[in-house]
Design a protein around this motif. Structure first.
Motif, mmCIF file in Angstrom:
data_model
loop_
_atom_site.group_PDB
_atom_site.id
_atom_site.type_symbol
_atom_site.label_atom_id
_atom_site.label_comp_id
_atom_site.label_asym_id
_atom_site.label_seq_id
_atom_site.Cartn_x
_atom_site.Cartn_y
_atom_site.Cartn_z
ATOM 1 N N VAL A 36 0.832 -1.206 0.000
ATOM 2 C CA VAL A 36 0.000 0.000 0.000
ATOM 3 C C VAL A 36 0.867 1.256 0.000
ATOM 4 O O VAL A 36 0.562 2.231 -0.697
ATOM 5 N N THR A 37 1.935 1.263 0.789
ATOM 6 C CA THR A 37 2.694 2.496 1.047
ATOM 7 C C THR A 37 4.072 2.533 0.417
ATOM 8 O O THR A 37 4.641 3.623 0.263
ATOM 9 N N GLY A 38 4.646 1.370 0.108
ATOM 10 C CA GLY A 38 6.022 1.326 -0.369
ATOM 11 C C GLY A 38 7.053 1.446 0.729
ATOM 12 O O GLY A 38 8.261 1.458 0.457
ATOM 13 N N LEU A 39 6.612 1.546 1.978
ATOM 14 C CA LEU A 39 7.550 1.698 3.099
ATOM 15 C C LEU A 39 8.264 0.388 3.391
ATOM 16 O O LEU A 39 7.784 -0.705 3.084
ATOM 17 N N GLY A 40 9.421 0.505 4.040
ATOM 18 C CA GLY A 40 10.171 -0.655 4.494
ATOM 19 C C GLY A 40 10.939 -0.311 5.754
ATOM 20 O O GLY A 40 10.922 0.837 6.219
ATOM 21 N N GLY A 41 11.619 -1.286 6.315
ATOM 22 C CA GLY A 41 12.480 -1.055 7.462
ATOM 23 C C GLY A 41 11.760 -0.490 8.669
ATOM 24 O O GLY A 41 10.631 -0.869 8.980
ATOM 25 N N ALA A 42 12.413 0.467 9.341
ATOM 26 C CA ALA A 42 11.871 1.031 10.581
ATOM 27 C C ALA A 42 10.571 1.797 10.338
ATOM 28 O O ALA A 42 9.685 1.790 11.199
ATOM 29 N N ASP A 43 10.444 2.441 9.171
ATOM 30 C CA ASP A 43 9.207 3.171 8.884
ATOM 31 C C ASP A 43 8.022 2.219 8.779
ATOM 32 O O ASP A 43 6.926 2.519 9.260
ATOM 33 N N LEU A 44 8.228 1.069 8.153
ATOM 34 C CA LEU A 44 7.164 0.081 8.046
ATOM 35 C C LEU A 44 6.847 -0.522 9.413
ATOM 36 O O LEU A 44 5.676 -0.736 9.751
ATOM 37 N N ASP A 45 7.885 -0.778 10.219
ATOM 38 C CA ASP A 45 7.657 -1.292 11.575
ATOM 39 C C ASP A 45 6.784 -0.328 12.379
ATOM 40 O O ASP A 45 5.855 -0.751 13.082
ATOM 41 N N ALA A 46 7.086 0.963 12.281
ATOM 42 C CA ALA A 46 6.321 1.961 13.035
ATOM 43 C C ALA A 46 4.879 2.015 12.558
ATOM 44 O O ALA A 46 3.948 2.135 13.369
ATOM 45 N N LEU A 47 4.668 1.919 11.240
ATOM 46 C CA LEU A 47 3.310 1.931 10.710
ATOM 47 C C LEU A 47 2.533 0.704 11.186
ATOM 48 O O LEU A 47 1.351 0.811 11.546
ATOM 49 N N CYS A 48 3.176 -0.445 11.206
ATOM 50 C CA CYS A 48 2.506 -1.671 11.667
ATOM 51 C C CYS A 48 2.112 -1.552 13.140
ATOM 52 O O CYS A 48 1.008 -1.958 13.528
ATOM 53 N N GLU A 49 3.012 -1.013 13.968
ATOM 54 C CA GLU A 49 2.680 -0.833 15.382
ATOM 55 C C GLU A 49 1.527 0.149 15.550
ATOM 56 O O GLU A 49 0.633 -0.053 16.377
ATOM 57 N N GLU A 50 1.534 1.220 14.759
ATOM 58 C CA GLU A 50 0.428 2.178 14.812
ATOM 59 C C GLU A 50 -0.876 1.510 14.397
ATOM 60 O O GLU A 50 -1.932 1.739 15.009
ATOM 61 N N ASN A 51 -0.815 0.669 13.388
ATOM 62 C CA ASN A 51 -1.997 -0.048 12.909
ATOM 63 C C ASN A 51 -2.559 -0.945 13.995
ATOM 64 O O ASN A 51 -3.773 -0.928 14.266
ATOM 65 N N VAL A 52 -1.711 -1.737 14.627
ATOM 66 C CA VAL A 52 -2.166 -2.655 15.677
ATOM 67 C C VAL A 52 -2.732 -1.873 16.858
ATOM 68 O O VAL A 52 -3.752 -2.252 17.446
ATOM 69 N N GLY A 53 -2.093 -0.759 17.213
ATOM 70 C CA GLY A 53 -2.614 0.074 18.293
ATOM 71 C C GLY A 53 -3.988 0.628 17.964
ATOM 72 O O GLY A 53 -4.893 0.628 18.806
ATOM 73 N N ASN A 54 -4.168 1.097 16.725
ATOM 74 C CA ASN A 54 -5.479 1.603 16.313
ATOM 75 C C ASN A 54 -6.540 0.518 16.369
ATOM 76 O O ASN A 54 -7.668 0.749 16.809
ATOM 77 N N PHE A 55 -6.179 -0.676 15.898
ATOM 78 C CA PHE A 55 -7.120 -1.800 15.919
ATOM 79 C C PHE A 55 -7.523 -2.145 17.345
ATOM 80 O O PHE A 55 -8.706 -2.370 17.636
ATOM 81 N N SER A 56 -6.553 -2.167 18.233
ATOM 82 C CA SER A 56 -6.824 -2.531 19.626
ATOM 83 C C SER A 56 -7.737 -1.510 20.296
ATOM 84 O O SER A 56 -8.691 -1.877 21.003
#
Length: 315
Positions: free
Chosen positions: A55-75
């Motif tokens: 979706v975003t083209g992100l990788g590395g630490a930026d992708l990790d941060a987005l995934c954590e933000e996603n899981v936090g939003n879901f929770s």
């Protein structure tokens, strides 16, 4: 990321916490539980990273941060779901929901008298979307799969019913679900469904972010049979503790052509609208299973090879 908490006991426990503890405390607790479950599941991590990378083209630490933000939003979304599932649901929802003015699209879509097919996805707070429509006084029926247990199915149906929201279950054992949906639309009512993750073998092949995946054909089929408008709607976390409702203009549907040809094209039109919404809110697109399967060892969806499609939706 469903685990042992996705049971009637887990739901009742979460419901009790949501009504005993302050919302801010529940949000922090939910985030901790969600991230703990996420990091215990290599499959969920791999799927989410792959989905959000495309979706975003992100990788590395930026992708990790987005995934954590996603899981936090879901929770936190789940914590708010339980807060709004009780007898004071309307009061809690009214405090959380803000409208973007999309009600005019709902009014215009319903004016012809053929009902509205409300399509949404695993993005934002889809359950609050149904509550918002009910609070607007609109007659709403939600299409859903059965829950893992009949007890949990009845619990969720009861939560919706106390708000005046009806339920139609689909899947094995529900051969007349499509007829029920058509009857609901012919009463000029609303039928709401998730369409971005159909259960296996029951979707149409579409292009999403340049890759093949499946979307439910339910909305396109219903539009062909009833002439009802197909209206995308979402409830997005606003970053300030509340949620903003978004009702988009109806998606143009070709209901007069050969159904064997138009079904896939109409489903693609819906997917294209979703792509724009997901692109703007990737941290709120909650898919912890692989959405695109063509680049790895898993083959692409069968419908992308054979062109087959059936009625489908998912809760």
């Amino acid at each position: 990321m469903r685990d042992s908490l996705y049971t009637i006991g887990g739901f009742k426990f979460a419901f009790a916490l949501a009504h005993l503890l302050p919302r801010a405390v529940n949000a922090r607790l939910a985030t901790w539980i969600g991230l703990s479950a996420y990091y215990r599941s290599p499959e969920a991590q791999s799927a989410l990273r792959s989905n959000l990378h495309l979706v975003t083209g992100l990788g590395g630490a930026d992708l990790d941060a987005l995934c954590e933000e996603n899981v936090g939003n879901f929770s936190r979304m789940l914590a708010d779901y339980f807060l709004c599932a009780g007898p004071n649901a309307a009061t809690h929802a009214a405090a959380l929901l803000h409208h973007d003015g999309g009600e005019q699209h709902l009014a215009a879509a319903r004016a012809p008298g053929k009902g509205i097919i409300v399509v949404t996805g695993h993005l934002g707070h889809w359950e609050l979307g149904g509550l918002m429509l009910a609070l607007l006084g609109l007659p709403l029926t939600v299409v859903t799969l059965e829950e893992p247990s009949s007890e949990l199915t009845r619990w969720r149906e009861a939560c919706r019913r106390q708000l005046g929201i009806k339920t139609i279950a689909v899947g094995p054992g529900h051969p007349f679900a499509f007829v029920e949906m058509m009857q609901t639309l012919r009463r000029n009512e609303l039928v709401a469904m998730l369409v971005d993750r159909p259960y296996e073998g029951t979707g149409a092949c579409v292009d999403l972010f340049g890759h093949k995946t499946e979307f439910s054909t339910a909305a396109a089929l219903l539009a062909q049979h009833t002439g009802a408008s197909v209206l995308p709607a979402f409830v997005i976390h606003d970053g300030e503790g509340g949620y903003t409702t978004m009702a988009e203009p109806p998606v143009p549907m070709d209901i007069h052509g050969d159904p064997r040809v138009t079904l896939q094209a109409n489903t693609q039109r819906i997917a294209t609208v979703f792509e724009g919404i997901i692109r703007r809110h990737p941290a709120q697109w909650f898919n912890y299973v692989p959405i695109w399967r063509e680049n790895g060892k898993t083959p692409p969806p069968a419908t992308c090879e054979a062109g087959a499609s059936k009625l489908s939706t998912e809760h």
